[in-house]
Design a protein around this motif. Structure first.
Motif, PDB file in Angstrom:
ATOM      1  N   ILE A  39      33.174 -10.575 -36.165  1.00  0.00           N
ATOM      2  CA  ILE A  39      31.723 -10.761 -36.222  1.00  0.00           C
ATOM      3  C   ILE A  39      31.393 -12.022 -37.016  1.00  0.00           C
ATOM      4  CG2 ILE A  39      29.593  -9.770 -37.122  1.00  0.00           C
ATOM      5  CD1 ILE A  39      30.805  -7.008 -36.407  1.00  0.00           C
ATOM      6  N   MET A  40      32.112 -12.230 -38.112  1.00  0.00           N
ATOM      7  CA  MET A  40      31.870 -13.413 -38.950  1.00  0.00           C
ATOM      8  C   MET A  40      32.066 -14.696 -38.144  1.00  0.00           C
ATOM      9  SD  MET A  40      30.591 -13.150 -41.719  1.00  0.00           S
ATOM     10  CE  MET A  40      30.162 -14.794 -42.157  1.00  0.00           C
ATOM     11  N   GLY A  41      33.166 -14.774 -37.384  1.00  0.00           N
ATOM     12  CA  GLY A  41      33.448 -15.971 -36.589  1.00  0.00           C
ATOM     13  C   GLY A  41      32.360 -16.213 -35.566  1.00  0.00           C
ATOM     14  N   LEU A  42      31.981 -15.155 -34.877  1.00  0.00           N
ATOM     15  CA  LEU A  42      30.959 -15.260 -33.836  1.00  0.00           C
ATOM     16  C   LEU A  42      29.619 -15.705 -34.417  1.00  0.00           C
ATOM     17  CD1 LEU A  42      30.607 -14.555 -30.789  1.00  0.00           C
ATOM     18  CD2 LEU A  42      29.811 -12.328 -31.527  1.00  0.00           C
ATOM     19  N   VAL A  43      29.234 -15.041 -35.509  1.00  0.00           N
ATOM     20  CA  VAL A  43      27.920 -15.325 -36.111  1.00  0.00           C
ATOM     21  C   VAL A  43      27.891 -16.728 -36.703  1.00  0.00           C
ATOM     22  CG1 VAL A  43      26.373 -14.640 -37.968  1.00  0.00           C
ATOM     23  CG2 VAL A  43      27.388 -12.911 -36.500  1.00  0.00           C
ATOM     24  N   ALA A  77      34.978 -16.916 -32.915  1.00  0.00           N
ATOM     25  CA  ALA A  77      34.296 -18.210 -32.890  1.00  0.00           C
ATOM     26  C   ALA A  77      34.432 -18.858 -31.519  1.00  0.00           C
ATOM     27  CB  ALA A  77      34.877 -19.126 -33.966  1.00  0.00           C
ATOM     28  N   TYR A  78      35.590 -18.660 -30.899  1.00  0.00           N
ATOM     29  CA  TYR A  78      35.796 -19.203 -29.549  1.00  0.00           C
ATOM     30  C   TYR A  78      34.788 -18.603 -28.575  1.00  0.00           C
ATOM     31  CZ  TYR A  78      37.835 -19.470 -24.908  1.00  0.00           C
ATOM     32  OH  TYR A  78      38.022 -19.654 -23.568  1.00  0.00           O
ATOM     33  N   LEU A  79      34.593 -17.280 -28.693  1.00  0.00           N
ATOM     34  CA  LEU A  79      33.588 -16.631 -27.844  1.00  0.00           C
ATOM     35  C   LEU A  79      32.200 -17.158 -28.186  1.00  0.00           C
ATOM     36  CD1 LEU A  79      34.798 -12.917 -27.730  1.00  0.00           C
ATOM     37  CD2 LEU A  79      35.215 -14.755 -26.095  1.00  0.00           C
ATOM     38  N   GLY A  80      31.968 -17.377 -29.479  1.00  0.00           N
ATOM     39  CA  GLY A  80      30.671 -17.913 -29.914  1.00  0.00           C
ATOM     40  C   GLY A  80      30.404 -19.292 -29.342  1.00  0.00           C
TER      41      GLY A  80
END
Lengths: 256, 329
Positions: free
Chosen positions: A59-63, A164-167
Motif C-alpha cells: 500500500i505504501m508503494g502504491l500510495v 509502486a510499479y502498479l501505481g
C-alpha cells in the motif's frame, strides 16, 4: 543533587535498559545456545509478520507513487517517477514503515508475553528448574528480531516496489523491464547498504525494549498491559531515534 | 514434530527470499557501476569537469559504454578523468575518439560523451589517453553575452542621441513634410521609367541590328568578318601608300619643273617664256593656227574629193560592207 522525580525515573530506566543490554551481550556469547528456541522465535517473529509487512509495504508503494506523480508532473519529470519512488522506498520508507509495523506487532507481543510470564512467576519457576530464563527467553527473542527485521525490510521493499510499479501504471504505461531498469539505474550501494544495516539496529532496539519491558513488568494484569503498551511506544520512538543517528553516521562516512 | 519441520521450511524460504532480493539488488546496482564486468581503463584530461563525479556514465555514440572511475585535479588547470570502458564496447572505440562532457537530457546527470574521430585508427587499449573536444561552456557563453550586452548598451545610447538630433532638426522634418518634393520625386521616377522603356527598345533594336549584321552578307559584315577581303584591303593600302610616295616624288618633280619654268619666265628664256611673254610670237602663233585651220578644211575637201575618185571608190565600199557585217553579228 536533587533531580525532578520524572527525570530521575527516566534516568533510572535508561540505566536499567543499558544494564539489560549489557547482560544480553554477556549472555549471547556464553555457551549452551538455545538453537531450537531461536528458530522457533524466528518463525514466529519473522515469517508470521510477513503478511502484515507485505500488505503495508504494498500500500505504501502504491500510495507514494500516486502522491508523488502530480508534483513530478508540475516539474515536468514524470519519467523520473520510478527512480524517485525507488530511492524513497529503499532508503527510508521501507525500513522505517516496516520497523514501525514490526514494533507494533512484535514489540507488543514480546512485552505482553514476557510480562504475563513474569506476573505468573513462570520466569522464577524457570530459574528454579535450572534453565537460564534470560538466555531462553530474552536472547532468543532479541536475536530473532535483530535478524528477522532486515529480511522483512528487504521483502517489504520488494513488495513495495511492485506496488509502486502498479501505481506508475495506473496513469501511464511502463513495462516492468523499463521500470526496474529505471529503479536500479538510480540506486547505488550507498542507498541500499546503510538502509540494510540500520534495519538490524531497528530490530535489535525493538527486541531489547520489548524484552526489558516484559522482564521488568510490574505485578498484576495492569502491569502486563502497561509493559505491552510502553514497549510499542518506546520501540517506535527508538526506531526514529536510530534513524536520526543512522542518517548522521552515513553522512559522516560519506555514503549520502 | 511435523509442524515444526514445516515451520522450519517456511522460515528458510522466508529468509532465503529476503537475502535473494538483497543479493539481486546489489548485483543489479553493481552491474550498473561496472563492478562485475570486464573493462579497461583509459584516461582523458579536461580543463573543466563541469560537476562530473565518479560513477557518472560514459557514452559512446549515445550508448552506455562505461563509467567514470575517478576525477582528479592533477594541477591548477588540468583535471584527469579515469574512465572504465566496457571490454565489449572498447573493441569499437578507436584511439582517435574525442571525449566531451555533457548532460543526460537538459537537467540530468553529467555524462562523458565519446564521439568517433576522423579517419581510421586502432581500437583503444588499457591506459590509452583520449583527446578531448572543447564543448560550449556556459560561462564562456555568458561572458560573450556580457560583451554583447555592453555593445548593445552603447548602441542604444547612440541611437537615442541620433533620434534626439533628428527630432530637433527642423530641416529633416521640412524635407519629410514637403509635399512638392514628393511630387517631383514622383515625376522624376516616371521620367526614369520612360527612359528605361526607351533604353529597352533601343537595346532591342541594337540587338536586331547586330543580329542582321551577323546574318546578312553586307558591306559591314564583309568589313568585319571577311578575312580574305582584309588581306586585299591591306594590299590595297600598301599599294596606296606606295602610290602616295610616288605622288610625293612626282609632286616634287612637278614643283621643280614649275620652279624651272618660272625661272625661265623670269629670265626671259626658253619656249615657255616665248609662249607666255612674247606677244609677237603670240600673234604669229595665232596666225599659224588660223592657217592650219584653213589648210585642214582644204584637206578635208581634198579627201572627200579623193573618196569619190574612182581609184579609191572600191576601197571605201569594201570598208562600209565590213562595218555593216560586224554590226549584224
Amino acid at each position: 543533587m536533587t533531580l525532578p522525580p520524572n527525570t530521575k525515573r527516566f534516568l533510572e530506566e535508561a540505566g536499567a535498559i543499558a544494564q539489560f543490554t549489557g547482560r544480553f551481550f554477556r549472555e549471547v556469547f556464553r555457551p549452551r545456545y538455545e538453537w531450537s528456541a531461536f528458530i522457533q522465535q524466528c518463525y514466529m517473529i519473522g515469517y508470521k509478520s510477513l503478511p502484515l509487512v507485505g500488505l503495508t509495504g504494498f500500500i505504501m508503494g502504491l500510495v507514494l507513487t500516486m502522491q508523488l506523480r502530480p508534483s513530478l508532473i508540475d516539474y515536468g519529470v514524470e519519467s523520473e517517477l520510478p527512480a524517485m519512488v525507488g530511492i524513497a522506498i529503499v532508503r527510508e520508507i521501507g525500513p522505517v514503515i516496516t520497523a514501525l509495523i514490526f514494533a507494533g506487532k512484535i514489540g507488543s507481543s514480546i512485552g505482553a508475553e514476557l510480562g504475563s510470564m513474569k506476573v505468573t512467576e513462570q520466569i522464577d519457576a524457570m530459574e528454579v528448574s535450572g534453565t537460564n530464563p534470560f538466555k531462553y527467553l530474552v536472547v532468543t527473542r532479541v536475536l530473532a528480531t535483530t535478524f528477522m527485521l532486515p529480511i522483512l525490510v528487504l521483502l517489504g521493499d520488494a513488495i513495495s516496489l511492485y506496488g509502486a510499479y502498479l501505481g506508475v501504471n495506473i496513469k501511464a504505461t511502463t513495462s516492468f523491464s523499463l521500470y526496474y531498469t529505471q529503479v536500479f539505474n538510480n540506486l547505488s550501494f550507498s542507498d541500499v547498504l546503510p538502509a540494510f544495516v540500520k534495519s538490524f539496529f531497528f530490530g535489535f532496539a525493538i527486541g531489547i525494549i520489548g524484552c526489558f519491558k516484559g522482564f521488568h513488568s510490574s505485578k498484576g494484569t495492569e502491569g502486563v498491559g502497561r509493559s505491552a503498551n510502553s514497549s510499542v511506544v518506546l520501540g517506535s520512538l527508538m526506531v526514529f531515534i536510530i534513524d536520526l543517528i543512522a542518517v548522521q553516521v552515513t553522512d559522516i562516512l560519506g555514503f549520502n | 514434530m511435523q509442524n515444526k519441520r514445516t515451520n522450519l521450511i517456511k522460515l528458510g524460504l522466508f529468509t532465503l527470499s529476503g537475502l535473494l532480493f538483497l543479493v539481486l539488488s546489489l548485483y543489479l546496482i553493481g552491474r550498473n557501476q561496472q563492478l562485475f564486468r570486464a573493462s579497461i581503463l583509459v584516461k582523458t584530461y579536461f580543463r573543466h569537469a563541469g560537476g562530473l563525479v565518479p560513477g557518472n556514465n560514459v557514452r559512446y555514440a549515445g550508448i552506455q559504454a562505461g563509467t567514470v572511475k575517478s576525477v582528479k585535479l592533477i594541477n591548477d588547470t588540468t583535471i584527469q578523468l579515469e574512465l572504465l570502458i566496457d571490454k565489449e564496447a572498447s573493441k569499437h572505440i578507436l584511439k582517435n575518439s574525442l571525449a566531451s562532457i555533457g548532460t543526460e537530457g537538459l537537467i540530468g546527470n553529467r555524462v562523458v560523451n565519446l564521439v568517433p574521430g576522423d579517419g581510421p585508427a586502432e581500437p583503444i587499449q588499457e591506459g590509452d589517453e583520449i583527446a578531448t573536444k572543447k564543448t560550449i561552456d556556459t560561462d564562456a557563453v555568458l561572458e560573450t553575452l556580457s560583451v554583447t550586452n555592453q555593445n548593445a548598451a552603447i548602441l542604444s545610447a547612440e541611437l537615442v542621441q541620433t533620434i534626439t538630433r533628428f527630432n530637433n532638426s527642423s530641416a529633416v522634418w521640412k524635407l519629410l513634410e514637403d509635399s512638392s518634393l514628393a511630387v517631383s520625386i514622383k515625376a522624376s521616377l516616371s521620367n526614369i521609367e520612360q527612359a528605361s522603356v526607351s533604353t529597352k527598345q533601343l537595346t532591342a533594336e541594337l540587338n536586331q541590328v547586330i543580329h542582321d549584321l551577323k546574318q546578312e552578307r553586307g558591306l559591314v559584315q564583309h568589313l568585319i568578318y571577311d578575312t580574305v577581303m582584309s588581306g586585299q584591303l591591306e594590299r590595297t593600302l600598301a599599294q596606296l601608300e606606295q602610290t602616295s610616295q610616288q605622288t610625293v616624288t612626282m609632286t616634287q618633280k612637278v614643283n621643280d619643273l614649275i620652279t624651272g619654268v618660272q625661272n625661265e619666265i623670269k629670265e626671259g628664256k626658253g619656249p615657255a617664256n616665248a609662249i607666255l611673254s612674247d606677244t609677237s610670237m603670240t600673234g604669229s602663233l595665232h596666225r599659224s593656227l588660223s592657217n592650219i585651220e584653213k589648210s585642214t578644211a582644204t584637206f578635208n575637201e581634198n579627201m572627200t574629193a579623193l573618196q569619190h575618185n574612182f581609184l579609191f571608190r572600191g576601197y571605201f565600199r569594201k570598208k562600209e560592207k565590213k562595218n555593216a557585217k560586224e554590226k549584224s553579228n
